[in-house]
Structure formats: structure tokens, C-alpha cells
Design an enzyme around this catalytic site. Structure first.
Site, PDB file in Angstrom:
ATOM      1  N   ASN A 152      51.604  -3.755 -84.816  1.00  0.00           N
ATOM      2  CA  ASN A 152      50.239  -3.331 -84.464  1.00  0.00           C
ATOM      3  C   ASN A 152      50.180  -2.318 -83.314  1.00  0.00           C
ATOM      4  OD1 ASN A 152      51.059  -5.272 -82.653  1.00  0.00           O
ATOM      5  ND2 ASN A 152      49.040  -6.215 -82.474  1.00  0.00           N
ATOM      6  N   GLU A 249      55.958 -13.285 -77.178  1.00  0.00           N
ATOM      7  CA  GLU A 249      54.534 -12.911 -77.175  1.00  0.00           C
ATOM      8  C   GLU A 249      54.050 -13.125 -78.596  1.00  0.00           C
ATOM      9  OE1 GLU A 249      52.776 -12.284 -74.715  1.00  0.00           O
ATOM     10  OE2 GLU A 249      54.109 -11.551 -73.139  1.00  0.00           O
ATOM     11  N   CYS A 283      46.717  -9.290 -81.140  1.00  0.00           N
ATOM     12  CA  CYS A 283      47.075 -10.700 -80.937  1.00  0.00           C
ATOM     13  C   CYS A 283      46.089 -11.442 -80.051  1.00  0.00           C
ATOM     14  CB  CYS A 283      48.448 -10.771 -80.296  1.00  0.00           C
ATOM     15  SG  CYS A 283      48.572  -9.702 -78.849  1.00  0.00           S
ATOM     16  N   GLU A 461      54.744 -10.622 -69.917  1.00  0.00           N
ATOM     17  CA  GLU A 461      55.097  -9.207 -69.864  1.00  0.00           C
ATOM     18  C   GLU A 461      54.193  -8.535 -68.834  1.00  0.00           C
ATOM     19  OE1 GLU A 461      55.186  -8.156 -74.251  1.00  0.00           O
ATOM     20  OE2 GLU A 461      57.288  -7.840 -73.714  1.00  0.00           O
TER      21      GLU A 461
HETATM   22  P1  NDP Z   1      56.278 -11.096 -87.506  1.00  0.00           P
HETATM   23  O1  NDP Z   1      56.511 -12.349 -86.749  1.00  0.00           O
HETATM   24  O2  NDP Z   1      56.261 -11.149 -88.965  1.00  0.00           O
HETATM   25  O3  NDP Z   1      57.389 -10.020 -87.108  1.00  0.00           O
HETATM   26  C1  NDP Z   1      57.655  -9.658 -85.769  1.00  0.00           C
HETATM   27  C2  NDP Z   1      59.025  -9.008 -85.697  1.00  0.00           C
HETATM   28  O4  NDP Z   1      60.031 -10.004 -85.896  1.00  0.00           O
HETATM   29  C3  NDP Z   1      59.262  -7.944 -86.772  1.00  0.00           C
HETATM   30  O5  NDP Z   1      60.049  -6.900 -86.233  1.00  0.00           O
HETATM   31  C4  NDP Z   1      60.017  -8.735 -87.812  1.00  0.00           C
HETATM   32  O6  NDP Z   1      60.769  -7.937 -88.674  1.00  0.00           O
HETATM   33  C5  NDP Z   1      60.908  -9.603 -86.946  1.00  0.00           C
HETATM   34  N1  NDP Z   1      61.434 -10.781 -87.603  1.00  0.00           N
HETATM   35  C6  NDP Z   1      61.053 -11.355 -88.764  1.00  0.00           C
HETATM   36  N2  NDP Z   1      61.801 -12.461 -89.027  1.00  0.00           N
HETATM   37  C7  NDP Z   1      62.671 -12.588 -87.998  1.00  0.00           C
HETATM   38  C8  NDP Z   1      63.702 -13.534 -87.659  1.00  0.00           C
HETATM   39  N3  NDP Z   1      63.970 -14.570 -88.432  1.00  0.00           N
HETATM   40  N4  NDP Z   1      64.374 -13.358 -86.511  1.00  0.00           N
HETATM   41  C9  NDP Z   1      64.099 -12.321 -85.693  1.00  0.00           C
HETATM   42  N5  NDP Z   1      63.148 -11.391 -85.956  1.00  0.00           N
HETATM   43  C10 NDP Z   1      62.445 -11.515 -87.092  1.00  0.00           C
HETATM   44  O7  NDP Z   1      54.940 -10.495 -86.919  1.00  0.00           O
HETATM   45  P2  NDP Z   1      54.167  -9.202 -87.413  1.00  0.00           P
HETATM   46  O8  NDP Z   1      55.044  -8.000 -87.296  1.00  0.00           O
HETATM   47  O9  NDP Z   1      53.542  -9.500 -88.724  1.00  0.00           O
HETATM   48  O10 NDP Z   1      53.060  -9.061 -86.287  1.00  0.00           O
HETATM   49  C11 NDP Z   1      51.894  -9.810 -86.283  1.00  0.00           C
HETATM   50  C12 NDP Z   1      52.032 -11.012 -85.367  1.00  0.00           C
HETATM   51  O11 NDP Z   1      52.441 -10.588 -84.073  1.00  0.00           O
HETATM   52  C13 NDP Z   1      50.722 -11.733 -85.170  1.00  0.00           C
HETATM   53  O12 NDP Z   1      50.907 -13.120 -85.217  1.00  0.00           O
HETATM   54  C14 NDP Z   1      50.311 -11.319 -83.777  1.00  0.00           C
HETATM   55  O13 NDP Z   1      49.465 -12.216 -83.144  1.00  0.00           O
HETATM   56  C15 NDP Z   1      51.618 -11.182 -83.087  1.00  0.00           C
HETATM   57  N6  NDP Z   1      51.479 -10.299 -81.929  1.00  0.00           N
HETATM   58  C16 NDP Z   1      51.540 -10.835 -80.679  1.00  0.00           C
HETATM   59  C17 NDP Z   1      51.335 -10.050 -79.574  1.00  0.00           C
HETATM   60  C18 NDP Z   1      51.437 -10.615 -78.195  1.00  0.00           C
HETATM   61  O14 NDP Z   1      51.668  -9.837 -77.276  1.00  0.00           O
HETATM   62  N7  NDP Z   1      51.277 -11.900 -77.975  1.00  0.00           N
HETATM   63  C19 NDP Z   1      51.004  -8.631 -79.704  1.00  0.00           C
HETATM   64  C20 NDP Z   1      51.029  -8.157 -81.061  1.00  0.00           C
HETATM   65  C21 NDP Z   1      51.229  -8.988 -82.132  1.00  0.00           C
HETATM   66  P3  NDP Z   1      60.080  -7.392 -90.018  1.00  0.00           P
HETATM   67  O15 NDP Z   1      58.797  -6.749 -89.624  1.00  0.00           O
HETATM   68  O16 NDP Z   1      61.041  -6.443 -90.541  1.00  0.00           O
HETATM   69  O17 NDP Z   1      59.850  -8.604 -90.882  1.00  0.00           O
END
Ligand code: NDP
Length: 487
Positions: A152, A249, A283, A461
Site C-alpha cells: 500500500n 507492523e 493499516c 517504527e
Molecule cells: P501480506 O501479509 O500478505 O504481505 C506482506 C509481505 O510479506 C509481502 O511482501 C509478502 O510477500 C510477504 N510474505 C508473505 N508470506 C510471507 C511469509 N510466509 N514469510 C515472510 N514474508 C511473507 O500483506 P499485504 O501485502 O497484503 O498488505 C496488507 C496488510 O499489511 C494489511 O493487513 C495491512 O493492515 C498491513 N499493513 C500494516 C501496516 C502497519 O504499519 N501496521 C502498514 C501497511 C499495511 P508477497 O506480497 O509476495 O506475498
């Protein structure tokens, strides 16, 4: 239609080909068109990136904070100079409106790196007088840090992780979300151009397994993830084998409480920003809007009228307020929640549909949606939707609002609107959330720590708090007399 060259990996200060021979398509969500192919890192590539980071980190840790800060500040200047180009790439990858990207994405990333560039020279330990002998602490880097990002805020997340990591003397291997790899590559180029030694910031692309390889690797000392709660649990579990430092996060379902005495126009502005900025893909969004019963109708009237004036459309058009969601799958998930909300008995005050007018039929657009008549038990009120869907609930007393606001496993953020300063502080003190706002929402200045309570995360962070998460403290006792031994 924009077509870009195939995206490689960035290891040891240069672009390199992945050895997997595999690629995936990177899609522009606003049009459904493929922007470019992206090479997928193999395990061998991940190992190579970690090795490059490990070697480079040793010398980097021996530089002074002021030297590290100087290089990082050059990167800040380059990011600001290239804001337009970076913003346009971010829009291509995410579908978010350019009018947001030019002020919020690379710009906030630059603010972050600038803050930690300044902080680098101020890193220090303490001295403890022990009556003759003394002790002191050294604040030392952790070593190789892995950063794993969500889709995002791609460049902002890459900066929020690499800025403090590098300032504190660490190296980083970064994995962007596979849906948004473009700007992390540009950030790597910028760091190199700014004079960052090769190997200190590496980018490996791929799906979840690449993130998993990083978070389980024995030579990675810390992993920082921005992502969903389920991924956070996997990362924490993977990191436990080698007892890595972990910052998570994660997601949220945050409450925004509007008391009857609040300035309603400001409260409506905040509720809109807290649900529709970046199509609701934030998020910390305040997706459960609790409005005191006596002002509910007035609040909804203002909210609906202003929401219906929002311009949905081509995200590259500077007039557009609402762009495309990140993917077709995600759009279907959001539309599924809207259907579930209707079935559960919530009423749509505005929106509720996929948007296909004005050339948006090939992209993944959803109208900003407001639900009223929501119940606390509904899925739309309990689960993170991560789209432009606001649930409005009513309450009668402060105690009730706080109790219901806290009735969730998430705890990322919360907001309160009231003109009563005593109540504002009292309510915030009761809210189980890591980041709170009184009379505003979703502002995350770099000076302020950001992070979650409960299932929304571990660690913080931004701000001085991030320094704690990218360094470790060594205590040194210095004997100035004889060793007092009883034998
Ligand atoms: P995901 O949890 O699906 O993915 C986050 C990252 O982790 C991606 O790069 C993903 O790769 C990677 N990933 C996936 N599986 C694994 C694994 N088993 N081990 C290590 N890394 C892995 O989240 P989204 O990308 O869909 O983002 C949305 C989510 O992020 C929402 O829940 C949102 O709330 C949260 N978020 C939190 C924020 C915060 O600061 N608290 C800010 C922004 C978002 P790939 O994409 O290739 O699957």
C-alpha cells in the site's frame, strides 16, 4: 499503456539477474495491463544478497554516525529531486491517486531518512559512575536486517525500514510486496548514487517464500515486516529458530469515536481521510466510526454529501481522489465484504459498488462506501477489509464507546473527536491502541512513534523509538581497582 523493462534484483550495489529463471507479471491495477516482468529471487540469490550485506556491514558499522548521515542526506535530496518520477511509478504499481502520491509517499520516505540521518550522529551510550570504577554502554548495530514490505505504501515502507537500519550501522536486504516492486528498486539506485557502499541495501523480489527465506536465515539478525496478521505470525515463528529481533507492523480495525460536542465538519473530514485515502488501503484506518447518537443523522448527512462529491477515476489525473484497488482479487474481497454487510442487515448510505464508468472498466475500482445500522458482531465491523468501506455505529455513553472500541484483537490506532480536553485525554488513556489521535486522524509525523498493541504488532517504527529496534546495547564494566576475590 506504459511498459517498463524487466525488473531484476539489486545486490551488491548493482542490478543482477535472478538465477531462478522465473518471472511474474507486474500489473497496473488501474488498467489491468502488464507493466513489466519481475525476476524472482532463488534461495541462492537470497543467500547472495545476505552475504553481500554481511560483508558490507562490517565496514559500515565502523564509520561515524556523521559520515553515515551525510550519505543518507544525499539520498534524501535525490528522492526529493525525483519526487515526480517516483510518485508516478508508485501510482503505476498501486493505483493510488497521483495527487496523494506526490505529497505522501516518497515525500514521507525522504522525511524519514532525513530524520535518521540526523539521528545517526547523535547515537551514544551512557556512563555510570560506580564510585571509582565505572560502566558505560555502547549502542551497536544489529548486523544484517531484513525488511519485508506491504503493497500500500511501497517506497514509504522501504524508507521507514532502511532509514533507521542504515543510520544505525546495519545493512538491509529488502523484499517489496510482489505487487509493488518498482520504487524499492529506484530507492536502491538512489542509495548507490548517494554514495552508500555496495551491499548495504539489496532488493530481492518474489512471493512469500522469498520473505520466509529472509526471516528464517541464520545470518539475518533482525526482520521487520509490514503486512497482515497471519504473515506476522509466520515471520515471528520463522524468526524464533534463530532468535532474531523482530518488528511487526500489522493490520488493524481501528475505532474513531466522535462525541456530540465535536466539530462535526472536522470529524467528517477525518472519517473520510480515515477510510477513503489510498482507497482505504491503510493499516491504521479508522474503519469503525462510533458516533454519539444525538449527532448521528447530522454526521451521516454531511458525510454522504461530501463522499458523493469525491472523484473516482484515472489515478494519474491530478483531480482524482479515489484510484484503483491493488488487484482484482483484492477488489473481489472488498466487494465480498460489502455483500456480507448488506446480508447482515447493515444499510448502505452511499457507494457499495464496483465503479466502471469513465474508462475505469478494466481497473479494480470500488466506490467509497458508508454503512450505517451496523452491529458490533458483523464481519464488516470485526475484520480488516482494507478498502474504501466505512462502518458507522452509534453510542450513548463514553464508557460504552470505549468498551466497544476496545472489543477487538487489533490495536493499531484509534481516534477521538471532542472539544472537551479532559475527555479527549481520558478516553485516549483507556484505548488499547499503539497510535492515537485527538481531533485528527492518520497523521504519522516521523517524530512520533508508530506501531500497534495486541495483534497489530510488535515494536515501533519512526522517532527515537525505532533506534531501539535497530541497535543493541552493550554494557561495559571497567574496574579501576583490584579484583576482590574471597579465595
Ligand atoms: P501480506 O501479509 O500478505 O504481505 C506482506 C509481505 O510479506 C509481502 O511482501 C509478502 O510477500 C510477504 N510474505 C508473505 N508470506 C510471507 C511469509 N510466509 N514469510 C515472510 N514474508 C511473507 O500483506 P499485504 O501485502 O497484503 O498488505 C496488507 C496488510 O499489511 C494489511 O493487513 C495491512 O493492515 C498491513 N499493513 C500494516 C501496516 C502497519 O504499519 N501496521 C502498514 C501497511 C499495511 P508477497 O506480497 O509476495 O506475498
Amino acid at each position: 499503456m506504459t511498459t517498463l523493462p524487466e525488473v531484476k534484483l539489486y545486490i551488491g550495489g548493482e542490478y543482477v539477474d535472478a538465477t531462478s529463471g522465473q518471472t511474474f507479471d507486474n500489473v497496473n491495477p488501474a488498467t489491468g495491463e502488464v507493466i513489466c516482468k519481475v525476476q524472482i529471487a532463488s534461495d541462492a540469490d537470497v543467500n547472495r544478497a545476505i552475504e553481500a550485506a554481511k560483508q558490507a556491514q562490517k565496514a559500515w558499522a565502523k564509520t561515524t554516525g556523521a559520515e553515515r548521515g551525510r550519505i543518507l542526506n544525499r539520498a534524501v535530496a535525490l528522492i526529493r529531486e525525483r519526487n515526480q518520477e517516483l510518485s508516478e511509478l508508485e501510482v503505476l504499481d498501486t493505483g493510488k491517486p497521483l495527487q496523494e502520491a506526490v505529497v505522501a509517499d516518497a515525500a514521507s520516505g525522504a522525511d524519514c531518512i532525513e530524520y535518521f540521518a540526523g539521528a545517526a550522529a547523535l547515537l551514544k551510550g551512557d556512563h555510570y559512575d560506580l564510585g571509582g570504577s565505572f560502566a558505560y554502554t555502547r549502542r551497536e548495530p544489529l548486523g544484517v536486517c531484513a525488511g519485508i514490505g506491504a503493497w500500500n505504501y511501497p517506497i514509504q515502507i522501504a524508507c521507514w525500514k532502511s532509514g533507521p537500519a542504515l543510520a544505525c550501522g546495519n545493512a538491509m536486504v529488502y523484499k517489496p510486496s510482489e505487487m509493488t516492486p518498482l520504487t524499492a528498486m529506484k530507492l536502491a539506485e538512489i542509495y548507490t548514487e548517494a554514495g552508500l557502499p555496495a551491499g548495504l541495501f539489496n532488493v530481492v523480489n518474489g512471493y512469500g517464500p522469498v520473505g520466509a527465506a529472509l526471516s528464517t536465515h541464520p545470518d539475518v539478525d533482525k526482520v521487520s515486516l509490514t503486512g497482515s496478521v497471519p504473515t506476522g505470525k509466520k515471520v515471528l515463528q520463522g524468526a524464533s529458530e534463530t532468535l532474531k529481533h523482530v518488528t511487526l507492523e500489522l493490520g488493524g480495525k481501528s475505532p474513531l469515536i466522535v462525541f456530540a460536542d465535536a466539530d462535526l465538519d472536522n470529524a467528517v473530514s477525518a472519517a473520510m481521510l480515515a477510510n477513503f485515502y489510498t482507497q482505504g488501503e491503510i493499516c491504521s484506518n479508522g474503519t469503525r466510526v462510533f458516533v454519539e447518537e444525538s449527532v448521528h443523522n447530522q454526521f451521516i448527512e454531511k458525510l454522504v454529501s461530501r463522499t458523493e462529491k469525491m472523484k473516482i477515476g484515472d489515478p494519474m489525473d491530478m483531480e482524482t481522489h479515489v484510484g484503483s484497488l491493488i488487484s482484482e482479487d483484492h477488489m473481489n474481497k472488498v466487494l465480498g465484504y460489502i455483500e456480507a454487510g448488506k446480508k447482515a442487515g447493515a444499510q448502505i448510505a452511499t457507494g457499495g459498488n464496483r465503479y466502471t464508468a469513465n474508462g475505469c472498466d478494466k481497473g479494480f475500482y470500488v466506490e467509497p462506501t458508508v454503512f450505517t445500522q451496523c452491529g458490533d458482531e458483523m464481519d464488516i465491523v470485526r475484520e480488516e477489509i482494507f478498502g474504501p468501506v466505512m462502518s458507522v455505529l452509534t453510542f450513548k455513553t463514553e464508557e460504552e464507546a470505549v468498551r466497544r472500541a476496545n472489543d477487538t484483537d487489533f490495536g493499531l490506532a484509534a481516534g477521538v473527536f471532542t472539544k472537551d480536553i479532559m475527555r479527549g485525554h481520558r478516553v485516549v488513556a483507556e484505548l488499547e491502541a499503539g497510535t492515537c489521535w485527538i481531533n485528527n486522524y492518520n497523521l504519522t509525523p516521523i517524530e512520533m512513534p508508530f506501531g500497534g498493541y495486541k495483534h497489530s504488532g510488535i515494536g515501533r517504527e519512526n522517532s527515537q523509538a525505532a533506534i531501539e529496534h535497530y541497535t543493541q546495547l552493550k554494557s561495559v564494566y571497567v574496574e579501576m581497582g583490584d579484583v576482590d576475590a574471597p579465595y
